[in-house]
Design an enzyme around this catalytic site. Structure first.
Site, PDB file in Angstrom:
ATOM      1  N   GLU A   1       0.495  -1.211   0.607  1.00 41.46           N
ATOM      2  CA  GLU A   1       0.362   0.017   0.295  1.00 41.46           C
ATOM      3  C   GLU A   1       0.879   1.112  -0.098  1.00 41.46           C
ATOM      4  O   GLU A   1       2.021   1.492   0.918  1.00 41.46           O
ATOM      5  CB  GLU A   1      -1.099   0.244   1.195  1.00 41.46           C
TER       6      GLU A   1
ATOM      7  N   LYS B   1      -9.174   2.897  -2.661  1.00 37.55           N
ATOM      8  CA  LYS B   1      -9.691   1.776  -1.533  1.00 37.55           C
ATOM      9  C   LYS B   1     -10.829   1.759  -1.120  1.00 37.55           C
ATOM     10  O   LYS B   1     -11.415   3.224  -0.936  1.00 37.55           O
ATOM     11  CB  LYS B   1      -8.721   1.934   0.263  1.00 37.55           C
TER      12      LYS B   1
ATOM     13  N   TYR C   1      -8.932   4.512  13.399  1.00 38.89           N
ATOM     14  CA  TYR C   1      -8.674   4.744  14.352  1.00 38.89           C
ATOM     15  C   TYR C   1      -7.658   4.068  15.156  1.00 38.89           C
ATOM     16  O   TYR C   1      -6.578   3.471  13.846  1.00 38.89           O
ATOM     17  CB  TYR C   1     -10.036   3.394  14.977  1.00 38.89           C
TER      18      TYR C   1
ATOM     19  N   CYS D   1      -5.566  -3.026   1.925  1.00 32.25           N
ATOM     20  CA  CYS D   1      -5.698  -3.544   3.504  1.00 32.25           C
ATOM     21  C   CYS D   1      -6.414  -3.702   3.923  1.00 32.25           C
ATOM     22  O   CYS D   1      -7.207  -4.833   4.020  1.00 32.25           O
ATOM     23  CB  CYS D   1      -4.571  -1.872   3.688  1.00 32.25           C
TER      24      CYS D   1
ATOM     25  N   SER E   1       0.379  -2.961   6.621  1.00 34.46           N
ATOM     26  CA  SER E   1      -0.203  -3.133   7.787  1.00 34.46           C
ATOM     27  C   SER E   1       0.191  -3.718   9.665  1.00 34.46           C
ATOM     28  O   SER E   1       1.469  -3.803   9.051  1.00 34.46           O
ATOM     29  CB  SER E   1      -0.599  -4.770   8.338  1.00 34.46           C
TER      30      SER E   1
ATOM     31  N   LYS F   1      -0.474  -9.897  16.342  1.00 37.77           N
ATOM     32  CA  LYS F   1      -0.439  -9.351  14.805  1.00 37.77           C
ATOM     33  C   LYS F   1      -0.076  -9.987  14.066  1.00 37.77           C
ATOM     34  O   LYS F   1      -1.541 -10.348  13.438  1.00 37.77           O
ATOM     35  CB  LYS F   1      -0.115  -7.938  14.707  1.00 37.77           C
TER      36      LYS F   1
ATOM     37  N   GLY G   1      21.806  -0.670  35.215  1.00 35.16           N
ATOM     38  CA  GLY G   1      20.802  -1.916  36.257  1.00 35.16           C
ATOM     39  C   GLY G   1      20.018  -1.966  34.484  1.00 35.16           C
ATOM     40  O   GLY G   1      21.145  -2.410  32.988  1.00 35.16           O
TER      41      GLY G   1
ATOM     42  N   ASN H   1      15.864  14.546  41.247  1.00 34.99           N
ATOM     43  CA  ASN H   1      15.576  14.661  39.318  1.00 34.99           C
ATOM     44  C   ASN H   1      16.847  15.182  39.197  1.00 34.99           C
ATOM     45  O   ASN H   1      17.112  15.393  37.987  1.00 34.99           O
ATOM     46  CB  ASN H   1      14.004  15.606  39.578  1.00 34.99           C
TER      47      ASN H   1
ATOM     48  N   THR I   1      16.294   5.639  28.337  1.00 27.24           N
ATOM     49  CA  THR I   1      16.370   4.108  28.118  1.00 27.24           C
ATOM     50  C   THR I   1      14.939   3.650  29.184  1.00 27.24           C
ATOM     51  O   THR I   1      14.732   2.642  29.964  1.00 27.24           O
ATOM     52  CB  THR I   1      17.127   3.235  29.292  1.00 27.24           C
TER      53      THR I   1
ATOM     54  N   LYS J   1       3.527  14.351  31.379  1.00 30.13           N
ATOM     55  CA  LYS J   1       5.439  13.340  30.892  1.00 30.13           C
ATOM     56  C   LYS J   1       4.830  13.053  29.578  1.00 30.13           C
ATOM     57  O   LYS J   1       5.985  13.070  28.580  1.00 30.13           O
ATOM     58  CB  LYS J   1       5.450  13.343  31.862  1.00 30.13           C
TER      59      LYS J   1
END
Length: 802
Positions: free
Chosen positions: A273, A339, A345, A375, A402, A408, A554, A633, A657, A773
Site C-alpha cells: 500500500e 480503497k 482508529y 489493506c 499493516s 498481530k 540497570g 531529579n 532507556t 509527561k
C-alpha cells in the site's frame, strides 16, 4: 483375451464401471504415460474435484490437475474422511477382491503409500502411488518381462483402440470432453505439479523419447468450464522497505524489484500500500506538489512494465484523492482501484486524507480473474472481497501497510484464512516492511489457497521478493458445490459496478517457483526483531551515524544497549556511565562489563562535581538547600544535559532507556532520563524487559547482559538504599493492572474485582496524572496493541476518575 483385446474396452463396458487412470511417470527414460486398468464398482468411481491428482504442463496451454468426470449417467460414491486429508474408496464397494485401495486425494502433506493391483491386465503388477510433501510419485510394477519396466506406452493404447476419443483429443491438444476416460499428462522436461493447485516440489524433469504429438498438457477443473483457459500465474509479492517522502528512492526500489521479478518469470508483481510514497505520508498528502510528484513517479514505474503486470500502491487524484492500487501493464497505467474502507482508529487517520472508493476492479491474467483490495478492505467481513468473488475473482490480492504489534502477524493471517474460506478464493497479501517513526511494518506477506491453507509465506522483519506459481482452478470447483456464496448474491439489492481489465496470457515457465513457508518467530524473538528494525530504520532514514546510551548498570539501559548493537553494530554505539555518590560498585562494574561484552565504546563521566555546582548555585534561593525529590531529579537532569552535549558535539542520537511501566505511572524525570531522540523501550513493560534480557542472552549463547544486572532489585540509585518498590507497586503486580487499564480501557470497578484494590487505586491515579509527561517523550517503537501517543489520546486536562 490378449493384451490389446483386453485394453480395447468398449464404451458400454466402460460405463459399467471400468476406468482408465493415468499416473505421471517420474523416472528418466520412461514413456509418455503409464496406464493401468482399474476394475472397481461404478459407485466408488473417483469424482470429487478437490481430490484431483495434479499433472504437469505441455505445449497447448491446457491446465494441470484434470481428471475426467466420466459419463453423466454413471452413479458415483466417494467415502470422504477429514477435509484435505487422504480420501479412500470403501473396501466393501470394490468389485475386484484383489483391489486394495485407490488414492483419491494427494493433498495430504504426510507420507502415504498405497498399492492397488491392476485388474484384468495380464502381466501388470500394481499401481503404486507415493505422496510426500504434496508431490505425487506414481509407477506401474510389472510381473512379466513382456511389458517390462517401460510400462504401457500411449502408442500401444492407440493401436489397441483403447478409446475412440483419445486420438482426436491428442490432436486437439487435449481439449477436455465429458466422455473421455483418460487423463493427459506431460513428461517433456517439466517437474510434477504441486497438489492440489500450486506448482511446487523438486522433482527432476522427465525426458521422453516419443514424438511431439505426445508432448501434451493435462487440464484442470477450470478447463472443464473453459477449455481455452490457462490458469497458472507466477505471482511475486514485493515486500519492500520504503521511506516516506522519498519518491525517487522508492521508485528505484520498486524498479529494482520489478526487474528481479521479471528475471524470475513473474506474470504479476504486487507491491505494498502506498509504495510510491511510503506509508503513512500523513500531511504530505495535503500538498499538491507532493501528489503531482507521486503521479509522475508512478508513470515512470508503469513505463517499465512491458511483459509484466504490476499492482502498485499509490495516491491517485481524480476529482478527489484516493488511496489506490494502480494496475500497470504494457508500459502504462491500465486501471485504478480505490480503497473502499478507510481506517480511522488507532494509528490510522485516513479519512483526513482520502475519499472512499466504490467500484470493483478485476483483472484477467493468463486465465485467472484477480480481484483488487487494499489493506482494510479485507479486514472487514463481506464486501468488497465477497463482491469480488461473486464477480468471478479466483485470486484476491491485497496491498497492505499493516503495522506490527505483538501477536498481530498470527492474528492477521487468521483473518485472511477466514476470508479465503468465506470467498472460496486464493488470497495474496503483500505487506509493507520497515520502521516509520513509531510504527514498524513486519512484512509476513502470504499466499493462501481457497481452503485457507498457506501456500507461501515471506519472513518477517526483512525484505523479500516472494515468488510462487499459483493455479486457483480448485476454487471454481468449491464454488460450484457451495451454495452459500449464491445466497450472498441473492440478498444484494444492486450489483456493484465491476471494471474488468483483460491483460493477456501468462508466460511459459520452464522451471517451477515453489512457495516457501517461513514459520512465525516466537513472541520474544518477534519483539526483538521489531525493536531492532524500528531503531535501525529510525537511525538510517533520519541520517544519524551513531547513537549514545546512558548505561547505569540497570536492566533497562542494558537491554537498550544490547538492541542498539543488534540494530547498528557495536562500532556505532557509545555507552556512557555517569555515576553519582549513590551509585553502587555493583552497578558501576556491571555497566563496564556490559560495554566490554557488547564491544562498544565506553566512557565514564562522574556527575558529582556538576551536581555540587547546582546545589551551590541554588543555595541562596532555597531555604535549607536543595533536598528530597528535587535533589533526586537534579541528578537525572545533569545526566540528560551531559548526554545532549555529547549528542550536539558528535551528532550522536540519544536513545533513552525508559520502559512502558515507568512512563505509565510517571516514574521518570522530564529532561532527565526521558531525554533523547528515540525511546526504544517506550512500549515494553518492565516485566517484558526482563524477559527480553534472558532472551538476548540465550540467543547469544552467553551472558551479554550480566546476570547480576538481571538479578538485582531495580533502583534509580538517586538516594541511599533506594528501590523502585518504595515509590510504585512491584512490577509483577503493577504490569497486569496497567495492561488492563491502559490497553483494554477497563474501568476502576472492573479492575478492583480482579486485582488488589490498593494497587488498582494507586496505578490509576499515577497513570492519569502523568499524561503531561508522556506527551513530552521521544517517539519509540509501537510494540503493543495500544501504545502511548496516537493509539491512546487522553486529554491532559481531565477530571474523569473512572
Amino acid at each position: 483375451m490378449g493384451d490389446r483385446e483386453q485394453l480395447a474396452v468398449g464404451r458400454e463396458e466402460r460405463r459399467s464401471g471400468m476406468e482408465l487412470a493415468t499416473v505421471l511417470a517420474e523416472r528418466p527414460g520412461s514413456d509418455d504415460a503409464w496406464l493401468t486398468h482399474l476394475g472397481h464398482a461404478p459407485e466408488v468411481r473417483r469424482h470429487a474435484a478437490e481430490h484431483d491428482v495434479a499433472a504437469t504442463f505441455g505445449p497447448h496451454r491446457v491446465r494441470a490437475g484434470a481428471v475426467d468426470r466420466g459419463p453423466d449417467d454413471l452413479p458415483r460414491r466417494l467415502v470422504e474422511g477429514d477435509r484435505r486429508r487422504m480420501q479412500w474408496f470403501s473396501p466393501g464397494d470394490r468389485a475386484d477382491p484383489n483391489l486394495e485401495a485407490v488414492i483419491a486425494d494427494a493433498a495430504d502433506e504426510a507420507l502415504a503409500e498405497v498399492r492397488a493391483p491392476a485388474a484384468n491386465v495380464p502381466g501388470t503388477g500394481c499401481l503404486r502411488l507415493l505422496v510426500r510433501n504434496g508431490s505425487l510419485r506414481g509407477d506401474l510394477r510389472h510381473r512379466t518381462p513382456r511389458l517390462g519396466d517401460e510400462g504401457v506406452p500411449v502408442e500401444q493404447l492407440h493401436d489397441a483402440g483403447v478409446a475412440d476419443d483419445l486420438e482426436r483429443s491428442l490432436e486437439r491438444g487435449w481439449e477436455p470432453k465429458r466422455h473421455l476416460h483418460v487423463v493427459g499428462v506431460d513428461e517433456r522436461g517439466e517437474p510434477s505439479a504441486r497438489i492440489p493447485a500450486v506448482r511446487g516440489g523438486h522433482g527432476a524433469p522427465v525426458p521422453t523419447r516419443k514424438r511431439d504429438l505426445h508432448r501434451r498438457r493435462a487440464y484442470s477443473l477450470h478447463s472443464v468450464c473453459d477449455s481455452e483457459a490457462k490458469t497458472l500465474v507466477r505471482l511475486a509479492l514485493a515486500q519492500l522497505n520504503t521511506v516516506v517522502g522519498d519518491l525517487d528512492g522508492n521508485r528505484e526500489r520498486i524498479l529494482a524489484s520489478l526487474a528481479d521479478a521479471k528475471a524470475k518469470g513473474a506474470d504479476l508483481v504486487v507491491y505494498p500500500e502506498l509504495a510510491t510514497t511510503g506509508y503513512p505520508p500523513e500531511d504530505l498528502l495535503l500538498r499538491p506538489g507532493f501528489v503531482r510528484a507521486a503521479r509522475e513517479s508512478l508513470d515512470e514505474i508503469a513505463a517499465a512494465t512491458e511483459g509484466v503486470v504490476a499492482l502498485v500502491g499509490t495516491p491517485w487524484f481524480d476529482r478527489d484523492l484516493a488511496n489506490a492500487c494502480a494496475v500497470c501493464a504494457d508500459g502504462r497505467v491500465r486501471a485504478v482501484y480505490r480503497k473502499h474502507f478507510l481506517p480511522n482508529y488507532g494509528v490510522f487517520d485516513e479519512h483526513r486524507y482520502f475519499a472512499e472508493g466504490r467500484d470493483l476492479v478485476v483483472v484477467r491474467i493468463g486465465g485467472i480473474s484477480v480481484g483488487l483490495t487494499i489493506c482494510e478492505d479485507v479486514w472487514q467481513p463481506g464486501p468488497p472481497a465477497t463482491d469480488l468473488a461473486l464477480a468471478g475473482a479466483e485470486l484476491i490480492v491485497n496491498l497492505s501497510a499493516s503495522p506490527f504489534h505483538v501477536g498481530k502477524a498470527e492474528e492477521r493471517e487468521e483473518m485472511l484464512v477466514t476470508r479465503a474460506r468465506d470467498t472460496s478464493s486464493y488470497f495474496a497479501f503483500c505487506n509493507l516492511l520497515g520502521g516509520q517513526d513509531e510504527l514498524v511494518f513486519d512484512g509476513h506477506s502470504v499466499v493462501l489457497d481457497d481452503a485457507g491453507e498457506v501456500v507461501a509465506r515471506a519472513p518477517g522483519f526483512e525484505e523479500r521478493l516472494l515468488v510462487v506459481d499459483v493455479d486457483p482452478a480448485e476454487a471454481i470447483a468449491r464454488r460450484l458445490r457451495d451454495a452459500r456464496r449464491r445466497e450472498l448474491g441473492r440478498t444484494r439489492v444492486q450489483d456493484p459496478a465491476v471494471e474488468l481489465i483483460e491483460l493477456g496470457g501468462a508466460k511459459e515457465h520452464g522451471d517451477e517457483a515453489e512457495g516457501t513457508v517461513v514459520p512465525f518467530a516466537p513472541e520474544l524473538e518477534q519483539m526483538r526483531l521489531a525493536l531492532t528494525l524500528g531503531l535501525h530504520d529510525y537511525v538510517e532514514k533520519n541520517d544519524f551515524a551513531e547513537v549514545v546510551v546512558a548505561v547505569s548498570g540497570g536492566i533497562d539501559s542494558a537491554v537498550t544497549a544490547a538492541i542498539c548493537v543488534d540494530a547498528l553494530a557495536a562500532e556505532r554505539v557509545h555507552c556512557v556511565s555517569m555515576p553519582s555518590r549513590f551509585s553502587s560498585e555493583g552497578t558501576l562494574s556491571d555497566a563496564r562489563e556490559l560495554a566490554r561484552s557488547l564491544g562498544c565504546d565506553y566512557r565514564e563521566i562522574p556527575i558529582e562535581p556538576v551536581v555540587a555546582a547546582f546545589h551551590r548555585a541554588l543555595a541562596d534561593e532555597i531555604d535549607g538547600g536543595l533536598a528530597g525529590l528535587a535533589a533526586e531529579n537534579l541528578q537525572a537532569r545533569v545526566r540528560g544535559v551531559l548526554l545532549m552535549a555529547l549528542s550536539n558535539t558528535y551528532g550522536w542520537l540519544v536513545v533513552s532507556t525508559g520502559n512502558k511501566s515507568e512512563l505509565a505511572v510517571g516514574y521518570s524525570t522530564l529532561y532527565g532520563d526521558m531525554v533523547g531522540g528515540f525511546a526504544l523501550l517506550k512500549d515494553v513493560f518492565k516485566t517484558d524487559v526482563y524477559r527480553l534480557a534472558d532472551h538476548l542472552n540465550a540467543r547469544a549463547g552467553r551472558d551479554v547482559i550480566p546476570r547480576t544486572t538481571i538479578e538485582r532489585a531495580p533502583s534509580a540509585e538517586l538516594r541511599d538504599e533506594q528501590r523502585d518498590s518504595d515509590s510504585i507497586p512491584p512490577y509483577d503486580v503493577l504490569d497486569p493492572v496497567l495492561e488492563e487499564y491502559v490497553e483494554r480501557d477497563r474501568s476502576r470497578e472492573e479492575l478492583v474485582d480482579e486485582f488488589d484494590p490498593d494497587v488498582v487505586e494507586r496505578a490509576i491515579a499515577l497513570v492519569d496524572r502523568s499524561e503531561y509527561k508522556r506527551r513530552q517523550t521521544p517517539p519509540g517503537v509501537k510494540l503493543r496493541p495500544k501504545a502511548f501517543g496516537r493509539d491512546r489520546r487522553t486529554p491532559i486536562t481531565n477530571r474523569w476518575t473512572g
